[in-house]
Design an enzyme around this catalytic site. Structure first.
Site, PDB file in Angstrom:
ATOM      1  N   ARG A  94      58.714 -85.352   8.681  1.00  0.00           N
ATOM      2  CA  ARG A  94      58.752 -86.355   7.883  1.00  0.00           C
ATOM      3  C   ARG A  94      60.343 -86.895   7.600  1.00  0.00           C
ATOM      4  NH1 ARG A  94      57.712 -85.824   3.325  1.00  0.00           N
ATOM      5  NH2 ARG A  94      57.027 -83.782   3.304  1.00  0.00           N
ATOM      6  N   LYS A 132      50.880 -90.283   5.939  1.00  0.00           N
ATOM      7  CA  LYS A 132      51.499 -89.999   4.762  1.00  0.00           C
ATOM      8  C   LYS A 132      51.654 -91.557   4.307  1.00  0.00           C
ATOM      9  CE  LYS A 132      51.043 -85.712   4.290  1.00  0.00           C
ATOM     10  NZ  LYS A 132      50.009 -85.005   3.299  1.00  0.00           N
ATOM     11  N   HIS A 167      47.031 -84.290  -3.498  1.00  0.00           N
ATOM     12  CA  HIS A 167      47.465 -83.618  -2.329  1.00  0.00           C
ATOM     13  C   HIS A 167      46.707 -82.316  -2.376  1.00  0.00           C
ATOM     14  CE1 HIS A 167      50.900 -82.048   0.188  1.00  0.00           C
ATOM     15  NE2 HIS A 167      49.982 -82.661   1.372  1.00  0.00           N
ATOM     16  N   SER A 197      52.751 -78.746   2.098  1.00  0.00           N
ATOM     17  CA  SER A 197      52.718 -78.141   3.639  1.00  0.00           C
ATOM     18  C   SER A 197      53.150 -76.673   3.681  1.00  0.00           C
ATOM     19  CB  SER A 197      53.232 -78.879   4.496  1.00  0.00           C
ATOM     20  OG  SER A 197      52.923 -80.373   4.839  1.00  0.00           O
ATOM     21  N   LYS A 256      46.810 -74.678   2.672  1.00  0.00           N
ATOM     22  CA  LYS A 256      45.780 -75.708   2.177  1.00  0.00           C
ATOM     23  C   LYS A 256      44.908 -75.529   3.158  1.00  0.00           C
ATOM     24  CE  LYS A 256      47.484 -79.683   1.372  1.00  0.00           C
ATOM     25  NZ  LYS A 256      48.763 -79.352   2.025  1.00  0.00           N
ATOM     26  N   THR A 257      45.372 -75.656   4.558  1.00  0.00           N
ATOM     27  CA  THR A 257      44.456 -75.846   5.651  1.00  0.00           C
ATOM     28  C   THR A 257      43.547 -74.568   5.886  1.00  0.00           C
ATOM     29  OG1 THR A 257      45.601 -77.612   6.809  1.00  0.00           O
ATOM     30  CG2 THR A 257      44.295 -76.554   7.974  1.00  0.00           C
ATOM     31  N   ASP A 304      43.519 -81.972   3.132  1.00  0.00           N
ATOM     32  CA  ASP A 304      44.870 -82.302   2.904  1.00  0.00           C
ATOM     33  C   ASP A 304      44.787 -83.438   1.857  1.00  0.00           C
ATOM     34  OD1 ASP A 304      47.834 -81.891   3.173  1.00  0.00           O
ATOM     35  OD2 ASP A 304      47.698 -84.093   4.021  1.00  0.00           O
ATOM     36  N   ARG A 316      52.087 -78.652  15.320  1.00  0.00           N
ATOM     37  CA  ARG A 316      50.923 -79.209  14.655  1.00  0.00           C
ATOM     38  C   ARG A 316      49.814 -79.489  15.710  1.00  0.00           C
ATOM     39  NH1 ARG A 316      50.628 -80.161   9.043  1.00  0.00           N
ATOM     40  NH2 ARG A 316      52.650 -79.789   8.308  1.00  0.00           N
TER      41      ARG A 316
END
Length: 534
Positions: free
Chosen positions: A60, A200, A219, A239, A243-244, A258, A324
């Protein structure tokens, strides 16, 4: 009669985009794959995955994101962290991007965010790249084909990676721009092929819109116990914090990885897919996520692969550490078809502590939970943003400052009120370093993190004996079944305990200095829960 693929009143020509060579409306996955490969946007990988690269932007570009300062929203935006763009600059940018797409092919996807029908947001995503259409089709939620005939977007995204913004003409910072006009209900993205900007941008919209309805955007990832959608766990974290990985527990049902909302109806996923990091991904540790990388139509982004066999190299970060893959939720066998659950029983705040100070798990009081939520301490990890090549300690309030249009106290108050109303146990989990800081210590073993979370979620951890941490005041368990007891005392994992104390004092000072900005806006119990420098 064939099923309509677009509302006939909402063709591009009818909505202000004229002169387009061809508009492809709501193509399904096989057609998007075919177009992406035919146009040279990517290559077919093993199992039918689509292998793509994003050029110089492999993460990003938060400094290139702007809100238009219009009269209806100017007093609602948190301008400390959100860039400002004048209305006339946005209008020039809009008109120039419309001129840019004349004579070009565009791909249109009519999708929505939010599995709760009472809080969903219809979004039209218009892209230059077929693979961006495939990506966002995975990541957002897909209407049934008959619904498309009456689909009316509430917001539109126009994404043109080949368009180069002019800072002098468009009031931006560089050739890359992400500009959001709440008044025109339009988002313009240019100068970057990184697909994560699409998802996003939608998350940012939900973060602005939902608080007005009393719903909390988060988030976070979320899952629930098998056979009991009322036993929900929420995992906050930026990130790279896990989390994933941690929400994809084979013994629980995945709601999403997410972005979620917490409404009067419970927890609901904003998205229809996952965007998982693949660097060092292993079939042994994360078999289902690994399997998606050889699944038909999965988008594999910025991974190095053998040019002949197309076999992926999960360890090669020469393009970026932010490799990713994007895939629909139904690629995960234990994913919830409804993407919804009840009120959370456990709230997990994930942090990646590069200092090696925080314990692997700690139990928080509601006031401490509010304090750590507003603090949002973690470390940015390599690849998630342009220029980040190694972990950097940071405070990202609400575990998502780059995506928060409103002041953090708005989200903090929502969390406090919902915890008070529904009663949830809050845990702080460190997936960062132990035995020393980054460069000296080692990353927290994922098996230990999973063991601690299992004990937290099944309720057995609440029965453990706890000690009070001398630096942060939260409770740390003394012994947890099947977890190395030595890990529970971070000071004891350091070869030099005195060095730990020096580093801990430094981290406490950082917390204190950061939280000073919120003290005038929070209640006395949260101030009392704040850590204090010696």
């Amino acid at each position: 009669m064939t099923t309509p693929t677009v509302n006939p009143d909402l063709t591009l020509e009818a909505t202000g985009l004229d002169g387009v060579a061809h508009a492809y409306y709501n193509l399904l996955e096989p057609a998007l794959m075919q177009e992406a490969i035919r146009r040279g946007e990517g290559e077919m990988g093993q199992g039918g995955a689509l292998l793509v690269t994003t050029g110089k932007h492999t993460g990003r570009s938060p400094k290139d994101k702007f809100f238009v300062r219009d009269s209806g929203s100017a007093d609602q935006i948190w301008w400390d962290t959100n860039g400002s763009m004048a209305s006339e600059d946005f209008d020039r940018l809009r008109d120039d991007m419309r001129a840019h797409v004349r004579g070009r092919d565009l791909f249109v996807q009519d999708l929505y965010a939010g599995a709760d029908p009472e809080h969903r947001l219809n979004v039209r995503v218009i892209t230059e790249l077929a693979w961006h259409g495939l990506f966002i089709r995975h990541l957002l939620r897909r209407p049934e084909l008959p619904e498309l005939a009456g689909f009316v977007p509430e917001f539109t995204i126009l994404n043109c990676p080949e368009f180069k913004a002019d800072p002098d003409r468009h009031g931006c910072r560089s050739e890359t721009v992400i500009a959001i006009s709440l008044e025109q209900r339009l988002i313009l993205i240019g100068g970057t092929a990184y697909a994560g900007e699409n998802k996003k941008a939608v998350f940012t919209l939900m973060n602005y819109l939902l608080p007005e309805k009393g719903a909390m955007p988060m988030h976070c990832s979320a899952n629930h116990a098998r056979g009991n959608p009322r036993d929900v766990a929420v995992f906050f974290g930026l990130s790279g914090t896990g989390k994933t990985t941690l929400s994809a527990d084979p013994n629980r049902v995945l709601i999403g990885d997410d972005e979620h909302g917490w409404s009067e109806n419970g927890i609901f996923n904003f998205e229809g897919g996952c965007y998982a990091k693949t660097i060092n991904l292993s079939a042994e540790a994360e078999p289902e996520i690994h399997a998606t990388t050889t699944r038909f139509a999965t988008v594999v982004e910025n991974m190095v692969y053998d040019p002949v066999t197309r076999k992926l190299d999960f360890a090669d970060d020469s393009l970026t550490a932010n490799t990713r893959c994007a895939y629909p939720l139904d690629a995960i066998s234990n994913a919830s078809a409804a993407a919804r659950g009840g009120m959370p029983r456990n709230i997990i705040m994930l942090t990646c502590d590069a200092f090696g100070i925080l314990p692997p798990i700690a139990r928080l009081t509601p006031a401490q939970a509010m304090y750590h939520f507003l603090s949002g301490f973690t470390s940015k990890v390599a690849g998630t943003e342009q220029g980040v090549t190694e972990p950097q300690p940071t405070f990202s309030t609400c575990f998502g400052a780059p995506f928060m249009p409103r002041r953090p106290e708005v989200y903090g108050a929502l969390l406090r009120d919902k915890i008070a109303e529904h009663g949830a146990t809050c845990w702080l989990v460190n997936t960062g370093w132990t035995g020393g800081a980054y460069g000296t210590g080692r990353r927290m073993p994922i098996a230990a993190t999973r063991g601690l979370l299992t004990a937290a979620l099944d309720g057995s951890l609440n029965e453990a004996q706890f000690r009070r941490d001398p630096n942060f005041g939260f409770e740390v368990p003394l012994v947890v079944h099947a977890v190395d007891t030595a890990l529970l005392d971070p000071r004891g994992t350091w070869a030099d305990p005195a060095a730990y104390d020096i580093q801990a004092a430094k981290l406490v000072r950082m917390f204190c200095e950061n939280f000073a900005q919120y003290e005038a806006h929070v209640s006395d119990d949260v101030i009392a829960a704040a850590v204090r420098a010696a």
